[in-house]
Motif scaffolding. Structure first.
Motif, PDB file in Angstrom:
ATOM      1  N   GLU A 110      26.288 -34.059   9.122  1.00 53.69           N
ATOM      2  CA  GLU A 110      27.387 -33.505   8.332  1.00 53.69           C
ATOM      3  C   GLU A 110      27.772 -32.124   8.846  1.00 53.69           C
ATOM      4  OE1 GLU A 110      28.498 -32.357   3.676  1.00 53.69           O
ATOM      5  OE2 GLU A 110      26.600 -33.362   4.159  1.00 53.69           O
ATOM      6  N   GLU A 149      29.699 -38.604  14.085  1.00 54.35           N
ATOM      7  CA  GLU A 149      30.012 -39.916  13.521  1.00 54.35           C
ATOM      8  C   GLU A 149      29.040 -41.005  13.947  1.00 54.35           C
ATOM      9  OE1 GLU A 149      34.035 -40.784  14.496  1.00 54.35           O
ATOM     10  OE2 GLU A 149      34.862 -39.138  13.283  1.00 54.35           O
ATOM     11  N   HIS A 171      24.215 -44.084   3.019  1.00 54.05           N
ATOM     12  CA  HIS A 171      24.781 -42.786   2.669  1.00 54.05           C
ATOM     13  C   HIS A 171      25.674 -42.192   3.759  1.00 54.05           C
ATOM     14  CE1 HIS A 171      21.090 -43.227   0.238  1.00 54.05           C
ATOM     15  NE2 HIS A 171      21.711 -42.481  -0.656  1.00 54.05           N
ATOM     16  N   ARG A 184      28.872 -42.383   6.466  1.00 53.48           N
ATOM     17  CA  ARG A 184      30.159 -43.042   6.669  1.00 53.48           C
ATOM     18  C   ARG A 184      30.349 -43.521   8.103  1.00 53.48           C
ATOM     19  NH1 ARG A 184      34.370 -39.000   3.432  1.00 53.48           N
ATOM     20  NH2 ARG A 184      33.446 -39.244   1.339  1.00 53.48           N
ATOM     21  N   GLY A 185      29.640 -42.915   9.021  1.00 55.20           N
ATOM     22  CA  GLY A 185      29.777 -43.297  10.417  1.00 55.20           C
ATOM     23  C   GLY A 185      28.880 -44.454  10.790  1.00 55.20           C
TER      24      GLY A 185
END
Length: 382
Positions: free
Chosen positions: A46, A51, A67, A69-70
């Protein structure tokens, strides 16, 4: 903009590499790899806006995927997939132990430059690793402070001008003590390094001087120089990181306050050099620099490493594998500190030295040495 993948991202070197990347306008992190510390890896991803991540532990990867997104790469092949797919320009390999060899092979095999903090890659398979780099044209730039120092000092020196390389060692927490005094040293004592703040395994290696022995083998492969021309000096101030003696008698030294962000930045930006926000060295404040010969009677691991390096073949691999087993047992309080060297020496005596022609030879030697070392650990009462 150089795109970077950090392997061993949640370890000491990996976290400092993340600081270097974040502070640089020339670097961009495009992938992070760790073992099982998924929460720490997600926080780092983060921060760096990455990613792609990879976790060697499938369970940890599954939790991270819930948890993140990538994309999450999982398992033993995860790091390889990420390195090959991320489109990176350089891989910083800061994995701990022989397990880091996989990332080294993946990067060099793809012709990707390697910023190497995983010295074990060269210890267990030095000839194969350097041959692979030569075949693909990838550059290996060392991250270890001592090897980075030598690498920088050697730039521009013509072939045949170098007489001797000198690696410096802090001496660790037990410098000046006898073999009997440290035979039953505690884990806490071994981890109390006077200069550097590192992970548990490398800190214990520093306490036994095995780390310096591994660095001798690493230097042999990095700089293609005979073992007889590689010297170790104990330098407790950790200001001089390496010295090069030339054929005209000149002795070149690389000095700086102990801060791993300096060699990390050099390796990631190579061949350029960028600003690093670290304290500057004031020699008047330091006052004095001292040097002494290492005590190989008290710290036999340095001698064992030199002997294994000279023996060649699978011997350095056996040395490294047995040491990893012994250090893990010590950290688990299953083995006395003084028995670490005995386990390594026993494994070297019991494991036949074989030629290394393929990476499979390394894997087989590693497996055998770990089995033998575990048997030797079991035979010692902690």
């Amino acid at each position: 903009m150089r795109k970077v993948v950090i392997v061993g991202a949640t370890g000491s070197i990996g976290r400092q590499a993340a600081e270097v990347v974040q502070a640089s306008d020339e670097l961009e992190a495009v992938g992070l790899v760790a073992g099982r510390s998924w929460k720490e890896l997600l926080a780092l991803a983060e921060t760096l806006e990455v990613e792609r991540i990879a976790l060697a532990d499938p369970g940890a990867a599954a939790l991270a995927a819930e948890h993140f997104r990538g994309r999450v790469h999982a398992g033993s092949e995860g790091a390889i997939e990420l390195i090959c797919d991320a489109g990176c320009d350089v891989v910083l390999n800061a994995a701990v132990g022989a397990a880091g060899l996989t990332a080294t092979i993946a990067a060099l095999g793809e012709g990707i430059d390697l910023a190497l903090a995983n010295k074990e890659s060269l210890v267990v398979a030095g000839e194969l690793v350097t041959a692979l780099a030569e075949a693909t044209g990838a550059r290996i730039v060392p991250v270890d402070s001592e090897h980075s120092a030598l690498f920088q000092l050697l730039r521009g020196e013509a072939p045949g001008t170098v007489e001797r390389l000198v690696l410096t060692a802090s001496g660790g927490p037990f410098r000046g003590r006898s073999r009997e005094e440290i035979a039953h040293a505690t884990v806490e004592e071994a981890l109390a390094h006077p200069t550097w703040r590192m992970g548990g395994k490398i800190t214990v290696d520093s306490a036994t001087l095995m780390n310096k022995g591994l660095e001798v083998i690493e230097a042999h492969h990095l700089f293609a120089i005979d073992y007889d021309r590689i010297e170790v000096l104990v330098h407790p101030q950790s200001i001089v990181h390496g010295l090069v003696e030339l054929n005209d008698g000149a002795l070149l030294a690389h000095l700086g306050l102990p801060d791993m962000r300096v060699p990390i930045s050099y390796a990631l930006h190579f061949p350029d050099r960028q600003d690093v926000a670290v304290p500057r060295l004031d020699l008047a404040v330091v006052g004095r620099l001292t040097f002494e010969r290492p005590d190989t009677d008290t710290f036999p691991c340095l001698r064992l490493a030199r002997e294994a390096g000279r023996a060649g073949g699978t011997a350095p691999c056996v040395l490294n594998a047995a040491n990893e087993v012994a250090v893990a047992a010590f950290l688990d309080r299953r083995l006395p500190f003084g028995a670490i060297a005995a386990v390594v020496e026993g494994a070297l005596e019991r494991c036949e030295v074989r030629a290394v022609r393929h990476f499979d030879d390394v894997l087989a030697a590693d497996s055998e040495a770990r089995r033998v070392a575990e048997e030797l650990v079991a035979g010692v009462r902690a």
